[in-house]
Scaffold this motif. Structure first.
Motif, short mmCIF file in Angstrom:
data_model
loop_
_atom_site.label_atom_id
_atom_site.label_comp_id
_atom_site.label_asym_id
_atom_site.label_seq_id
_atom_site.Cartn_x
_atom_site.Cartn_y
_atom_site.Cartn_z
N GLU A 52 9.97 -14.71 -4.56
CA GLU A 52 10.77 -15.82 -5.07
C GLU A 52 9.89 -16.99 -5.52
O GLU A 52 10.38 -17.90 -6.20
CB GLU A 52 11.75 -16.28 -3.99
N PHE A 53 8.62 -16.98 -5.13
CA PHE A 53 7.68 -18.02 -5.55
C PHE A 53 6.66 -17.48 -6.57
O PHE A 53 5.62 -18.10 -6.79
CB PHE A 53 6.96 -18.58 -4.33
N GLY A 54 6.97 -16.33 -7.14
CA GLY A 54 6.11 -15.77 -8.18
C GLY A 54 4.95 -14.94 -7.68
O GLY A 54 4.08 -14.55 -8.48
N MET A 55 4.90 -14.63 -6.40
CA MET A 55 3.84 -13.78 -5.85
C MET A 55 4.32 -12.33 -5.87
O MET A 55 4.98 -11.89 -4.93
CB MET A 55 3.49 -14.20 -4.42
N VAL A 56 4.01 -11.62 -6.91
CA VAL A 56 4.50 -10.25 -7.05
C VAL A 56 3.37 -9.22 -7.06
O VAL A 56 3.63 -8.02 -7.25
CB VAL A 56 5.36 -10.11 -8.32
N ALA A 57 2.15 -9.64 -6.84
CA ALA A 57 1.01 -8.73 -6.88
C ALA A 57 1.03 -7.79 -5.68
O ALA A 57 1.53 -8.11 -4.60
CB ALA A 57 -0.29 -9.53 -6.90
N ASP A 58 0.47 -6.60 -5.91
CA ASP A 58 0.20 -5.62 -4.84
C ASP A 58 1.46 -5.14 -4.13
O ASP A 58 1.42 -4.81 -2.94
CB ASP A 58 -0.81 -6.18 -3.84
N LEU A 114 2.45 -2.32 -1.60
CA LEU A 114 1.42 -2.23 -0.56
C LEU A 114 1.54 -3.38 0.43
O LEU A 114 1.51 -3.19 1.66
CB LEU A 114 0.03 -2.21 -1.18
N ILE A 115 1.68 -4.60 -0.11
CA ILE A 115 1.87 -5.78 0.74
C ILE A 115 3.34 -6.15 0.71
O ILE A 115 3.95 -6.27 -0.35
CB ILE A 115 1.01 -6.95 0.25
N ALA A 116 3.92 -6.33 1.88
CA ALA A 116 5.35 -6.59 2.00
C ALA A 116 5.74 -7.89 1.30
O ALA A 116 4.94 -8.82 1.21
CB ALA A 116 5.74 -6.65 3.47
N ASP A 117 6.98 -7.94 0.84
CA ASP A 117 7.50 -9.16 0.24
C ASP A 117 7.80 -10.22 1.30
O ASP A 117 7.65 -11.42 1.06
CB ASP A 117 8.79 -8.87 -0.55
N GLY A 118 8.26 -9.79 2.46
CA GLY A 118 8.65 -10.73 3.51
C GLY A 118 7.46 -11.33 4.24
O GLY A 118 6.52 -10.62 4.61
N ALA A 137 1.03 -1.88 3.91
CA ALA A 137 1.38 -0.46 3.97
C ALA A 137 2.54 -0.20 4.94
O ALA A 137 2.66 0.89 5.49
CB ALA A 137 0.16 0.38 4.36
N GLY A 138 3.35 -1.19 5.14
CA GLY A 138 4.54 -1.03 5.94
C GLY A 138 4.34 -1.03 7.44
O GLY A 138 5.31 -1.15 8.20
N THR A 139 3.10 -0.90 7.90
CA THR A 139 2.86 -0.79 9.34
C THR A 139 1.74 -1.65 9.88
O THR A 139 1.70 -1.93 11.08
CB THR A 139 2.54 0.67 9.72
#
Length: 196
Positions: A171-177, A180-184, A51-53
């Motif tokens: 970049e490794f195919g983890m695109v779920a959620d 809500l959950i950060a990419d980094g 959630a960004g925080t």
């Protein structure tokens, strides 16, 4: 608690496999030191935001690898590590979610692998290591940066290694959620290497 014999054997075979690969790949050094690494000498942690925080931290608890280092040529260091992605410590039941197909998909791809390509080491102990990181069967170039310092612990000379890197899980195919959950995701690795 003693690990099951099959688990211990698997960990040993992984270590031997990577050591053999590294020995084939390295130059003919005279003073190479082989530092095996595992949970007893190293720590691999990851950090992201929800959630960004809200910070969420976790750790991998089962891994094996080798650092092959010639003190006369530290820039030619070779590193290979295999992490079992079903063994992790994450708060709030996060480990079960991360094992699922939308994330590490551990039943299909039970291993995370990193193998170094080259390194740059400064006189001040700062270093960067570039290599290939494989997650979910996807291999991408990644870079770690950190420091190495020499100290004495319990009467033994040791090298203290601290490294960090940042990757994009998508970049490794983890695109779920998302979002809500950060990419980094930030990786932090520490290791203590006993000097001979």
């Amino acid at each position: 608690m003693r690990r099951p014999r099959s688990t211990a054997l698997r960990g040993g075979l992984i270590g031997l496999f990577w050591a053999a690969c590294l020995l084939r790949a390295r130059p003919a050094w005279a003073g190479v030191i082989d530092y095996p690494i595992g949970p007893d000498s190293a720590d691999i942690r990851f950090h992201t935001l929800v959630a960004g925080t809200v910070p969420v931290d976790g750790a991998f608890t089962r891994f094996a690898g080798h650092i092959l280092l010639d003190p006369a040529h530290p820039e030619a260091v070779r590193i290979a590590v295999t992490v079992m992605d079903d063994a992790m410590d994450v708060p709030f039941g996060g480990a079960s979610m991360l094992r699922a197909p939308a994330y590490f998909d551990y039943r299909r791809t039970p291993e995370i692998r990193f193998t170094s390509d080259h390194a740059a080491i400064g006189a001040d102990g700062q270093f960067t290591v570039a290599g290939q990181l494989t997650i979910r069967g996807v291999t991408r170039p990644e870079e770690l940066a950190g420091t190495v310092t020499r100290s004495r612990r319990d009467g033994v000379d040791v090298l203290q290694v601290a490294a960090h890197g940042r990757l994009d899980r998508t970049e490794f195919g983890m695109v779920a959620d998302r979002p809500l959950i950060a990419d980094g995701v930030t990786l932090r690795i520490t290791a203590t290497l006993r000097l001979p």
